[in-house]
Design a protein around this motif. Structure first.
Motif, mmCIF file in Angstrom:
data_model
loop_
_atom_site.group_PDB
_atom_site.id
_atom_site.type_symbol
_atom_site.label_atom_id
_atom_site.label_comp_id
_atom_site.label_asym_id
_atom_site.label_seq_id
_atom_site.Cartn_x
_atom_site.Cartn_y
_atom_site.Cartn_z
ATOM 1 N N GLY A 115 16.029 45.237 -16.359
ATOM 2 C CA GLY A 115 15.171 45.270 -15.016
ATOM 3 C C GLY A 115 15.308 43.718 -14.155
ATOM 4 N N TYR A 116 15.411 42.839 -15.177
ATOM 5 C CA TYR A 116 15.288 41.294 -14.849
ATOM 6 C C TYR A 116 16.529 41.138 -14.219
ATOM 7 N N VAL A 117 17.814 41.593 -14.885
ATOM 8 C CA VAL A 117 18.980 41.332 -14.089
ATOM 9 C C VAL A 117 19.029 41.998 -12.826
ATOM 10 N N LEU A 118 18.866 43.366 -12.679
ATOM 11 C CA LEU A 118 19.104 44.060 -11.575
ATOM 12 C C LEU A 118 18.307 43.596 -10.501
ATOM 13 N N SER A 119 17.062 43.141 -10.615
ATOM 14 C CA SER A 119 16.104 42.637 -9.507
ATOM 15 C C SER A 119 16.226 41.364 -9.313
ATOM 16 N N MET A 120 16.537 40.136 -10.042
ATOM 17 C CA MET A 120 16.582 38.725 -9.768
ATOM 18 C C MET A 120 17.932 38.334 -9.885
ATOM 19 N N TRP A 121 18.677 38.683 -10.459
ATOM 20 C CA TRP A 121 20.078 38.162 -10.788
ATOM 21 C C TRP A 121 21.191 39.091 -10.276
ATOM 22 N N LYS A 122 20.876 39.589 -8.964
ATOM 23 C CA LYS A 122 22.030 40.661 -8.630
ATOM 24 C C LYS A 122 23.383 40.381 -8.422
ATOM 25 N N PHE A 123 24.346 41.029 -8.733
ATOM 26 C CA PHE A 123 25.722 40.523 -8.325
ATOM 27 C C PHE A 123 26.342 41.847 -7.831
ATOM 28 N N ARG A 124 27.838 41.644 -7.347
ATOM 29 C CA ARG A 124 28.481 42.786 -6.777
ATOM 30 C C ARG A 124 28.708 44.176 -7.559
ATOM 31 N N GLY A 125 27.954 44.991 -6.836
ATOM 32 C CA GLY A 125 27.832 46.221 -7.436
ATOM 33 C C GLY A 125 26.908 46.450 -8.389
ATOM 34 N N GLU A 133 23.696 47.323 -7.299
ATOM 35 C CA GLU A 133 23.099 48.495 -6.985
ATOM 36 C C GLU A 133 23.780 49.777 -7.297
ATOM 37 N N VAL A 134 25.082 49.870 -7.141
ATOM 38 C CA VAL A 134 25.693 51.052 -7.755
ATOM 39 C C VAL A 134 25.472 51.109 -9.077
ATOM 40 N N LEU A 135 25.398 50.214 -10.222
ATOM 41 C CA LEU A 135 25.376 50.236 -11.581
ATOM 42 C C LEU A 135 23.736 50.925 -11.387
ATOM 43 N N PHE A 136 22.859 50.248 -10.806
ATOM 44 C CA PHE A 136 21.268 50.908 -10.930
ATOM 45 C C PHE A 136 21.346 52.197 -10.616
#
Length: 286
Positions: A101-111, A113-116
């Motif tokens: 959750g920390y990575v997907l909310s504060m260290w977003k990378f290309r893709g 949102e698709v991974l989430f």
């Protein structure tokens, strides 16, 4: 609350809630009073009658000597199997979800949102569809019919839900805090340990309670992936209830059911307020 504030509508609402609560608690009442009776009291009384003399003999039998098939060691070995399985599975899946959750909310990378989005499939996917491939994976890893295999299964099954909880909670954390820490030279892990994690107590409690309840009460994975010496308490309870004998000991079955459900009941009694506070603090936002 004053008498003037007790309007007919409010009286009806409270009365309806009281009836619903009594209806919901009636099975628990029956289980408790039946477990405290001996066989004669069960035969001569009725389902709702209080015990004429309280006895805890059924509890001792359920814990130590009741038979589950040909194994007459009671629920005790199954109970401790569940403890050994649930504690690491809850802690690992919660920590895993916090990092995701920390990575997907504060260290977003290309893709990201698709991974989430793909992770969300794990929240709604029926677990029956993964039984065969998961059994093959456990076989390849040498973890079949073991408590370690059950821990792995529950960690993987709970990852989607714990990630969802933490990701939605962390989206409400001000990004200025993270950006300021980056400017000061803090890295990925330092920001997580020093800034994000201390703010995560509400959602941490929600996730711990949620995961413990799901893992402790699970029957599907327990019956599919456990061996003779690694069956959890839910499987042991099922085997005990289905073990046939000349006389059905309903008091022993009821005591065993209460023992199996006691940890989750205690968790909600002792920490239920933190669960509600955690949800209202943002666990289901976003």
């Amino acid at each position: 609350m004053t008498a003037k504030s007790m309007t007919p509508g409010r009286v009806f609402t409270y009365g309806l809630l009281l009836v619903a609560a009594l209806f919901f608690l009636a099975p628990l009442y029956v289980m408790i009073v039946t477990s405290l009776k001996d066989a004669d009291q069960i035969r001569n009384g009725n389902l709702l009658s209080l015990p004429t003399s309280v006895t805890f003999e059924a509890w001792g039998l359920a814990w130590n000597t009741a038979c589950t098939g040909v194994d007459c060691r009671g629920l005790k070995p199954y109970f401790w199997n569940s403890v050994v399985m649930a504690v690491p599975a809850v802690l690992i899946s919660t920590a895993w979800g916090a990092i995701n959750g920390y990575v997907l909310s504060m260290w977003k990378f290309r893709g990201s949102e698709v991974l989430f989005g793909f992770l969300l499939f794990g929240v709604f996917m029926p677990f029956q569809v993964v039984l065969l491939p998961m059994s093959q994976v456990l076989g390849y890893l040498g973890l079949s019919s073991s408590i370690g295999g059950l821990v792995l299964v529950h960690c993987l099954a709970g990852m989607a839900g714990t990630t969802l909880f933490f990701r939605n909670y962390y989206t409400a954390v001000p990004r200025e805090l993270v950006n300021a820490a980056r400017i000061d030279g803090a890295g990925f892990w330092r920001i997580f340990w020093r800034i994000v994690l201390p703010m995560s107590t509400p959602i941490m409690m929600v996730t711990l309670i949620w995961q413990f309840t799901n893992i402790w009460n699970d029957f599907l994975f327990g019956v599919a992936f456990s061996g003779a010496d690694s069956k959890p308490v839910t499987v042991g309870l099922n085997n005990m209830a289905n073990t046939t004998s000349s006389v059905k000991n309903y008091n022993v079955d009821m005591a065993a059911a209460i023992i199996a459900g006691l940890p989750t009941m205690l968790v909600y009694v002792l920490a239920g307020q933190y669960f509600v506070k955690g949800l209202t603090a943002g666990a289901v936002k976003g």
